[in-house]
Design a protein around this motif. Structure first.
Motif, mmCIF file in Angstrom:
data_model
loop_
_atom_site.group_PDB
_atom_site.id
_atom_site.type_symbol
_atom_site.label_atom_id
_atom_site.label_comp_id
_atom_site.label_asym_id
_atom_site.label_seq_id
_atom_site.Cartn_x
_atom_site.Cartn_y
_atom_site.Cartn_z
ATOM 1 N N ILE A 108 39.364 53.537 55.488
ATOM 2 C CA ILE A 108 39.047 54.747 56.431
ATOM 3 C C ILE A 108 37.878 53.347 57.875
ATOM 4 O O ILE A 108 37.287 52.070 57.035
ATOM 5 N N LYS A 109 38.382 52.616 58.425
ATOM 6 C CA LYS A 109 37.693 51.726 59.348
ATOM 7 C C LYS A 109 36.650 51.968 60.928
ATOM 8 O O LYS A 109 37.538 53.694 61.271
ATOM 9 N N ILE A 110 35.386 52.805 60.584
ATOM 10 C CA ILE A 110 35.351 52.854 62.037
ATOM 11 C C ILE A 110 34.748 52.021 62.648
ATOM 12 O O ILE A 110 34.878 50.836 62.298
ATOM 13 N N VAL A 111 36.185 52.235 64.290
ATOM 14 C CA VAL A 111 35.126 50.976 65.475
ATOM 15 C C VAL A 111 34.452 51.978 66.244
ATOM 16 O O VAL A 111 34.393 53.342 67.101
ATOM 17 N N ILE A 112 32.942 51.088 66.848
ATOM 18 C CA ILE A 112 32.486 51.353 68.236
ATOM 19 C C ILE A 112 32.910 50.989 68.558
ATOM 20 O O ILE A 112 32.577 50.231 68.890
ATOM 21 N N VAL A 128 38.423 55.773 62.855
ATOM 22 C CA VAL A 128 37.851 56.616 63.189
ATOM 23 C C VAL A 128 37.667 56.045 64.524
ATOM 24 O O VAL A 128 37.199 54.480 64.209
ATOM 25 N N GLU A 129 37.268 56.072 66.010
ATOM 26 C CA GLU A 129 37.455 55.404 66.826
ATOM 27 C C GLU A 129 36.291 56.667 67.161
ATOM 28 O O GLU A 129 35.747 57.752 68.035
ATOM 29 N N VAL A 130 34.979 56.339 67.580
ATOM 30 C CA VAL A 130 34.290 56.737 68.785
ATOM 31 C C VAL A 130 33.445 55.823 70.178
ATOM 32 O O VAL A 130 33.517 54.021 69.996
ATOM 33 N N VAL A 183 42.180 63.289 48.942
ATOM 34 C CA VAL A 183 43.546 63.498 49.376
ATOM 35 C C VAL A 183 44.041 63.717 50.756
ATOM 36 O O VAL A 183 42.450 64.514 51.529
ATOM 37 N N VAL A 184 44.818 63.545 52.066
ATOM 38 C CA VAL A 184 44.853 63.972 53.350
ATOM 39 C C VAL A 184 44.666 65.265 53.684
ATOM 40 O O VAL A 184 45.433 66.173 53.355
ATOM 41 N N ASN A 185 43.401 65.636 54.073
ATOM 42 C CA ASN A 185 43.308 66.623 54.333
ATOM 43 C C ASN A 185 43.054 67.666 56.258
ATOM 44 O O ASN A 185 41.768 66.638 56.611
ATOM 45 N N ASP A 216 33.445 60.171 73.347
ATOM 46 C CA ASP A 216 34.595 60.646 73.142
ATOM 47 C C ASP A 216 34.678 60.459 71.951
ATOM 48 O O ASP A 216 34.143 59.235 71.300
ATOM 49 N N ALA A 217 35.531 60.634 70.824
ATOM 50 C CA ALA A 217 35.489 60.777 69.099
ATOM 51 C C ALA A 217 37.397 60.956 69.063
ATOM 52 O O ALA A 217 37.594 61.424 70.111
ATOM 53 N N ASN A 218 37.400 60.027 67.956
ATOM 54 C CA ASN A 218 39.363 60.620 68.128
ATOM 55 C C ASN A 218 39.695 59.525 66.893
ATOM 56 O O ASN A 218 39.076 58.603 65.560
ATOM 57 N N VAL A 219 40.564 61.033 66.044
ATOM 58 C CA VAL A 219 39.825 60.319 64.379
ATOM 59 C C VAL A 219 41.616 60.357 63.591
ATOM 60 O O VAL A 219 42.127 61.662 64.038
ATOM 61 N N ARG A 220 42.342 59.889 63.622
ATOM 62 C CA ARG A 220 43.368 60.143 63.539
ATOM 63 C C ARG A 220 43.928 59.046 61.903
ATOM 64 O O ARG A 220 43.537 57.751 61.867
ATOM 65 N N LYS A 221 45.388 59.109 60.933
ATOM 66 C CA LYS A 221 45.531 58.340 60.211
ATOM 67 C C LYS A 221 47.055 57.892 60.782
ATOM 68 O O LYS A 221 47.942 57.974 61.809
ATOM 69 N N ILE A 222 46.883 56.435 59.359
ATOM 70 C CA ILE A 222 47.948 55.206 59.584
ATOM 71 C C ILE A 222 48.749 55.064 58.915
ATOM 72 O O ILE A 222 48.017 55.112 57.709
#
Length: 547
Positions: A37-41, A121-123, A83-85, A104-110
């Motif tokens: 899980i990568k957090i980018v602020i 997780v990008e905010v 597990v990805v949900n 804004d916030a953006n949560v996406r899977k790679i």
């Protein structure tokens, strides 16, 4: 006897175990799983290189405290190895946006391979410090005020507020503190203190919401104490002051009932002690005051099945807004009893129903109904019925036609539950307490448009509006000729880089019918919301509001 029966029923309704809760998720034996899980602020203007190098924007980034990594991480509804949900990913994104100190916030899977994914997780941070002053001179009296608000203290997520205003004879102070995550748990704490010329109050709230569709339980405590003067308005242009002391305590616990996250049940306890006293003996014939001791147990059943659509340029310019669709129903059955310490025995009945539809891609319709009453013997008291309809039509990417209709019917309500037709949320062009009653209908129409014109990221928009409404005390008082109406236009100023992305409005109201006068209205936020907020976060939305 009725109170004892309720206590026995509650023993079967209360959850038997709520510790060690983790959100439910489907497909526990399926793949892929979350590897990292990568957090980018991002700082306020970090994502806009052309602005980041210019002085005012560079200064904003320098003065601003960037949100800490753990503030974002504690909002996540998933962990490494889970597990990805997709439902939990989307809920996390909405929860982060609801913090309001993120633009804004953006949560996406790679996708890494068939068995593993990474989650990004990008905010984007917003400016969260508000410093304001006000000064006015009217009718020979000067007013001075100052306020300081910080909605993300040091980047740790707390909120502090302080405001002060002073005239020659009156003063007003308010201070507030909010900790959204006590010791990084899901519990929040809020304290509000107010002092003004006619009284003072304190409010304490401890709350753990349903932070996810699959969270297993919710609980909360609310305490408030007020001492001072209240006002009753028996007729147009007339006010009556009376002394009031009131202590309120509310608490509830509720739990999830099914694996789909749709059904919830709960129990609440409400305590109200109120002592009102007349200032003048002759006021006894104008309003009925009483000494109230109310102790109420309530059982509730809630159903909420919702989906969300992301929209922009509705209430907050370019900020992404999560528009809810679906249905929410709350059924409440309560009991006040001398066994609990109440003045008398009553049965409480309450229901909330909200429904939202999306039609033809650009049309949205919201309908809601709320009703409550107390029943004793053959007598109903405190009858309250409220119906509302909201509709908006996306005429274009930056143009929306919005309407709002609300009908409120009250009977045998206490003085503090009076309704007003004027003010900031009814009809523009009327003073706030110019027309009063216990029944009211309001219709608001707005044509909202947003432009690309901006100065230092403050964007300009505008509206054309019509407001119509009526208010009355009893059925015999209703008169169509008393309907009030105003029309006009307004300007909207919004900045998506400032906390909450709320707009500032300036409306010019012109009279059409009734005692409406030309009025200039200046305030923060839209006059009314384009859509109705539906949520499973608190299945008993009136618990922390009115009794």
């Amino acid at each position: 006897m009725l109170g004892k029966i309720f206590l026995i029923v509650i023993l079967f309704v209360l959850p038997k175990g709520m510790q060690g809760e983790t959100p439910l998720s489907s497909g526990q034996n399926s793949f892929p799983r979350i590897r990292n899980i990568k957090i980018v602020i991002h700082d306020i203007y970090e994502t806009e290189p052309d602005k980041r190098a210019r002085f005012p924007y560079r200064l904003a980034n320098t003065l601003h405290f960037k949100t800490k990594d753990f503030v974002v991480r504690r909002e996540l509804l998933f962990r490494r190895g889970d597990v990805v949900n997709d439902i939990l990913l989307q809920e996390t994104e909405r929860n982060l946006r609801n913090l309001l100190f993120f633009k804004d916030a953006n949560v996406r899977k790679i996708n890494i391979n068939q068995q593993q994914v990474d989650v990004l997780v990008e905010v984007e941070d917003q400016w969260t410090t508000v410093i304001g002053t006000k000064f006015s001179h009217e009718a020979g009296e000067s007013l001075f005020g100052i306020r300081l608000e910080e909605y993300n203290v040091g980047g740790f997520g707390q909120t502090i507020k302080f405001s002060y205003s002073q005239t020659k004879a009156r003063s007003y102070r308010e201070a507030a503190l909010m900790e959204p995550r006590i010791l990084n748990t899901r519990w929040s704490f809020t304290y509000i203190h107010k002092e003004h010329f006619d009284g003072h109050s304190d409010v304490v709230i401890l709350h753990r919401p349903f932070y996810s569709q699959f969270s297993r339980f919710s609980s909360g405590v609310y305490w408030e104490r007020f001492e001072g003067e209240r006002y009753f308005y028996p007729d147009v242009g007339e006010s009556l002051a009376y002394d009031s002391e009131q202590a309120t305590f509310k608490t509830f616990v509720s739990r999830l009932l099914d694996s789909n996250g749709w059904w919830r049940s709960g129990v609440s306890f409400f305590s109200l002690s109120k002592k009102d006293d007349y200032k003048k003996p002759e006021d006894r014939s104008r309003v009925e005051l009483s000494q109230v001791k109310l102790r109420q147990l309530t059982l509730a059943l809630s159903y909420a099945k919702l989906t969300y659509i992301e929209e922009t340029y509705l209430d907050r310019f370019a900020r992404t807004e999560d528009v809810p669709l679906g249905q929410v129903v709350n059924l409440m059955l309560g009991c006040t009893s001398r066994f609990y310490g109440s003045n008398d025995n009553n049965v409480y009945l309450g229901m909330i129903w909200d429904q939202a539809w999306r039609m033809w891609n650009t049309h949205y319709l919201y309908m809601g109904f709320y009703t409550s009453c107390y029943f004793s013997g053959r007598t109903f008291r405190k009858l309250w019925h409220e119906g509302s309809v909201k509709y908006f039509w996306r005429l274009g990417a930056r143009n929306t036609l919005v309407s709002n209709f609300c009908l409120t019917l009250g009977e045998r309500m206490p003085p503090e539950r009076q309704l007003f037709l004027g003010g900031i949320n009814a009809i523009r062009g009327l003073e706030e307490k110019q027309l009063v009653g216990q029944n009211r209908w309001i219709l608001n129409l707005e044509d909202r448009f947003f432009t690309n014109l901006n100065l230092f990221d403050f964007y300009l928009g505008g509206i054309f509006f019509i407001d119509v409404g009526n208010i009355w005390f009893s059925t015999s008082d209703f008169d169509w000729k008393s309907t009030c109406a105003s029309a006009g236009f307004g300007l909207r100023l919004g900045n998506s880089r400032v906390y909450g992305s709320k707009v500032t409005r300036l409306d010019f109201a012109f009279p059409i019918h009734g005692p409406v006068k030309f009025q200039v209205c200046f305030a923060t936020g839209q006059f009314f919301g384009a859509f109705k907020s539906l949520s499973y976060i608190n299945p008993f939305p009136r618990l922390f509001g009115e009794e």
